[in-house]
Design a protein around this motif. Structure first.
Motif, mmCIF file in Angstrom:
data_model
loop_
_atom_site.group_PDB
_atom_site.id
_atom_site.type_symbol
_atom_site.label_atom_id
_atom_site.label_comp_id
_atom_site.label_asym_id
_atom_site.label_seq_id
_atom_site.Cartn_x
_atom_site.Cartn_y
_atom_site.Cartn_z
ATOM 1 N N PRO A 11 0.786 -1.235 0.000
ATOM 2 C CA PRO A 11 0.000 0.000 0.000
ATOM 3 C C PRO A 11 0.818 1.284 0.000
ATOM 4 O O PRO A 11 0.331 2.316 -0.471
ATOM 5 C CB PRO A 11 -0.815 -0.117 1.294
ATOM 6 N N PHE A 12 2.058 1.254 0.493
ATOM 7 C CA PHE A 12 2.746 2.508 0.742
ATOM 8 C C PHE A 12 3.985 2.767 -0.113
ATOM 9 O O PHE A 12 4.525 3.876 -0.094
ATOM 10 C CB PHE A 12 3.103 2.615 2.233
ATOM 11 N N VAL A 54 3.442 5.621 -2.405
ATOM 12 C CA VAL A 54 3.552 6.904 -1.714
ATOM 13 C C VAL A 54 5.026 7.291 -1.563
ATOM 14 O O VAL A 54 5.396 8.467 -1.724
ATOM 15 C CB VAL A 54 2.864 6.843 -0.347
ATOM 16 N N ASN A 86 0.297 -3.770 7.053
ATOM 17 C CA ASN A 86 -0.661 -2.740 6.646
ATOM 18 C C ASN A 86 -0.922 -1.750 7.775
ATOM 19 O O ASN A 86 -0.863 -0.523 7.581
ATOM 20 C CB ASN A 86 -2.001 -3.374 6.262
ATOM 21 N N GLY A 134 0.430 2.001 7.990
ATOM 22 C CA GLY A 134 -0.524 3.106 7.992
ATOM 23 C C GLY A 134 -0.327 4.019 9.189
ATOM 24 O O GLY A 134 -0.372 5.250 9.060
ATOM 25 N N THR A 139 -4.263 3.146 -2.531
ATOM 26 C CA THR A 139 -3.978 4.072 -1.438
ATOM 27 C C THR A 139 -4.141 5.517 -1.874
ATOM 28 O O THR A 139 -4.738 6.343 -1.173
ATOM 29 C CB THR A 139 -2.550 3.833 -0.899
ATOM 30 N N TRP A 180 -7.884 6.279 -2.384
ATOM 31 C CA TRP A 180 -8.565 6.395 -1.098
ATOM 32 C C TRP A 180 -8.206 7.701 -0.404
ATOM 33 O O TRP A 180 -9.047 8.349 0.222
ATOM 34 C CB TRP A 180 -8.218 5.203 -0.211
ATOM 35 N N ARG A 181 -6.940 8.095 -0.524
ATOM 36 C CA ARG A 181 -6.529 9.384 0.037
ATOM 37 C C ARG A 181 -7.307 10.528 -0.609
ATOM 38 O O ARG A 181 -7.766 11.455 0.063
ATOM 39 C CB ARG A 181 -5.031 9.597 -0.201
ATOM 40 N N ASP A 192 -4.705 7.875 6.441
ATOM 41 C CA ASP A 192 -3.734 6.803 6.192
ATOM 42 C C ASP A 192 -3.985 5.614 7.106
ATOM 43 O O ASP A 192 -3.832 4.462 6.703
ATOM 44 C CB ASP A 192 -2.301 7.322 6.376
ATOM 45 N N ILE A 199 -6.877 3.708 5.763
ATOM 46 C CA ILE A 199 -6.446 2.975 4.567
ATOM 47 C C ILE A 199 -5.704 1.703 4.977
ATOM 48 O O ILE A 199 -5.880 0.636 4.370
ATOM 49 C CB ILE A 199 -5.571 3.881 3.678
ATOM 50 N N GLY A 200 -4.877 1.810 6.020
ATOM 51 C CA GLY A 200 -4.213 0.613 6.526
ATOM 52 C C GLY A 200 -5.227 -0.426 6.992
ATOM 53 O O GLY A 200 -5.043 -1.635 6.769
ATOM 54 N N TRP A 253 -6.712 -2.261 3.934
ATOM 55 C CA TRP A 253 -5.834 -3.334 3.455
ATOM 56 C C TRP A 253 -5.893 -4.530 4.408
ATOM 57 O O TRP A 253 -5.919 -5.686 3.978
ATOM 58 C CB TRP A 253 -4.398 -2.828 3.334
#
Length: 406
Positions: free
Chosen positions: A27-28, A31, A146, A150, A224, A227-228, A234, A237-238, A241
């Motif tokens: 997920p990150f 980013v 996750n 997050g 991610t 969703w942001r 965040d 979002i975690g 996941w």
């Protein structure tokens, strides 16, 4: 001390430790790339390029594993290289350097899962554990990654997430000592049996499954970020996941009982149907609770289809080619996922969440390919009497003089 534990628990421990970093990266990492200054299309390039590069790297890694005297050494070398490139990523400056190092980091890390799956399937074939119950520990650890990722992103920023990645790969390297040694080699399979990896029906099943899974490309690459953009924090979002993987864990734990009389091909087809519905609903930009419900559908779109593929490989692939079969699958999956990721990178900047509508086409195409491949797949020679690709009563356990005691 380690020798006192059953091999299945040791393999589960490796999954748990090694998959933590995947829970942070998936997920990150987009980013982290965004923080490094890359555009949406450049991020898509970094995420898609490894899928193509694995066409060349995974056959080498799987071939080394099949030929190695100790498969664990290959895994340790792979994770060690991944850790090295993760450290280099922190120093990379400029778009080209970040894209190059990020791509290599991902292509190496993507090889760990299929290699671990090959180990686990060999163990299951020798009666040393059940694949789903070993694999679920990796999924549980993915959830932890996750949530921790997050929390770190929300409270400490991208630097903390980067150090989590370094920590994860370092611990994963140490955990390779937990992988049980390979069981004694069985009698060599015939030359004809070893050609199954080149059979059109076998390749068609792998292609159908890979095309189906390519529908996840927009979620894995831009979930991610989307969703942001929709206002979720965040940490939330975690949780998104994590919920998807919790559903996956439950399915892995129950799969041995729930789907014992369902053929592998039908499991893959079911995953495609659920995936199509999931992506169409994702395009609606739903609020918190419905989004959580859609994440529960990950148990169908991914886990159900993955279990079907693993059972299919277990049945038709001889032990001597277990890692090579995983390598062949990775090639197909890489090509399909690269196409899906590149397409998502083009569409997300203009369509936003409507990109998921386009993603729903992938499971439809996968279902068509799997349906067309069904007749040929049923004629492939079986190398494990426990499961049959034809489904129904053929999936019930069958006595075999070569079957190990369980």
């Amino acid at each position: 001390m380690i020798g006192r534990f059953a091999p299945a628990y040791l393999m589960g421990a490796f999954y748990a430790i090694a998959f933590f970093v995947n829970g942070v990266l998936t997920p990150f990492f987009p980013v982290l790339l965004q923080v490094k200054g890359l555009s949406g299309e450049q991020i898509a390039f970094v995420l898609a390029t490894p899928q193509v590069m694995r066409m060349f790297t995974m056959p080498v890694v799987s071939g080394l594993s099949d030929r190695a005297r100790d498969r664990r050494q290959v895994m340790a070398g792979l994770i060690g290289l991944t850790l090295g490139f993760s450290m280099l990523f922190g120093f990379a400056q400029g778009d080209l350097a970040v894209m190059a190092v990020g791509s290599i980091l991902l292509v190496l890390s993507y090889c760990v899962g299929p290699l671990a799956d090959a180990f686990a399937m060999i163990m299951e074939r020798h009666g040393l554990g059940e694949y789903g119950k070993m694999r679920l520990w990796g999924s549980a650890s993915f959830i932890l990654g996750n949530i921790v990722g997050g929390y770190a992103m929300e409270h400490s920023g991208s630097t903390a997430v980067y150090f989590l990645v370094l920590f994860g790969f370092a611990i994963a390297l140490l955990s390779t000592v937990a992988i049980p040694p390979a069981p004694p080699a069985a009698a060599p399979s015939s030359a004809a049996a070893l050609t199954v990896l080149r059979k059109p029906a076998f390749l068609a099943v792998l292609l159908g499954h890979a095309v189906n899974q390519a529908g996840h490309a927009a979620l894995y690459s831009f979930g991610t970020i989307l969703w942001r953009a929709n206002g979720f924090s965040d940490f939330t979002i975690g949780i998104f996941w994590a919920v998807g993987v919790i559903a996956e864990i439950i399915l892995f734990a129950l799969a041995g009982r729930m789907f014992r009389v369902v053929s592998p091909l039908k499991l893959m087809a079911g995953g495609a149907v659920i995936g199509c519905l999931r992506w169409l609903l994702f395009a609606m930009d739903l609020p918190l609770l419905p989004t959580l419900a859609l994440q529960v559908m990950h148990a169908g779109s991914f886990a159900l289809a993955h279990i079907g593929l693993m059972r299919f490989l277990r049945e038709v692939v001889p032990t001597e080619r277990a890692a090579s079969a995983q390598g062949t699958f990775v090639i197909f999956n890489g090509l399909a996922m690269a196409l899906g990721t590149a397409l998502a990178g083009r569409l997300v900047p203009t369509l936003g969440s409507d990109t998921y509508v386009v993603m729903s086409v992938f499971p439809i195409l996968g279902l068509i390919i799997l349906t067309a491949a069904g007749g040929g797949a049923r004629r492939l020679p079986a190398h494990d009497a426990t499961f049959r690709v034809t489904g129904g009563e053929d999936l019930m356990p069958a006595p075999s003089p070569d079957a190990p005691a369980r």
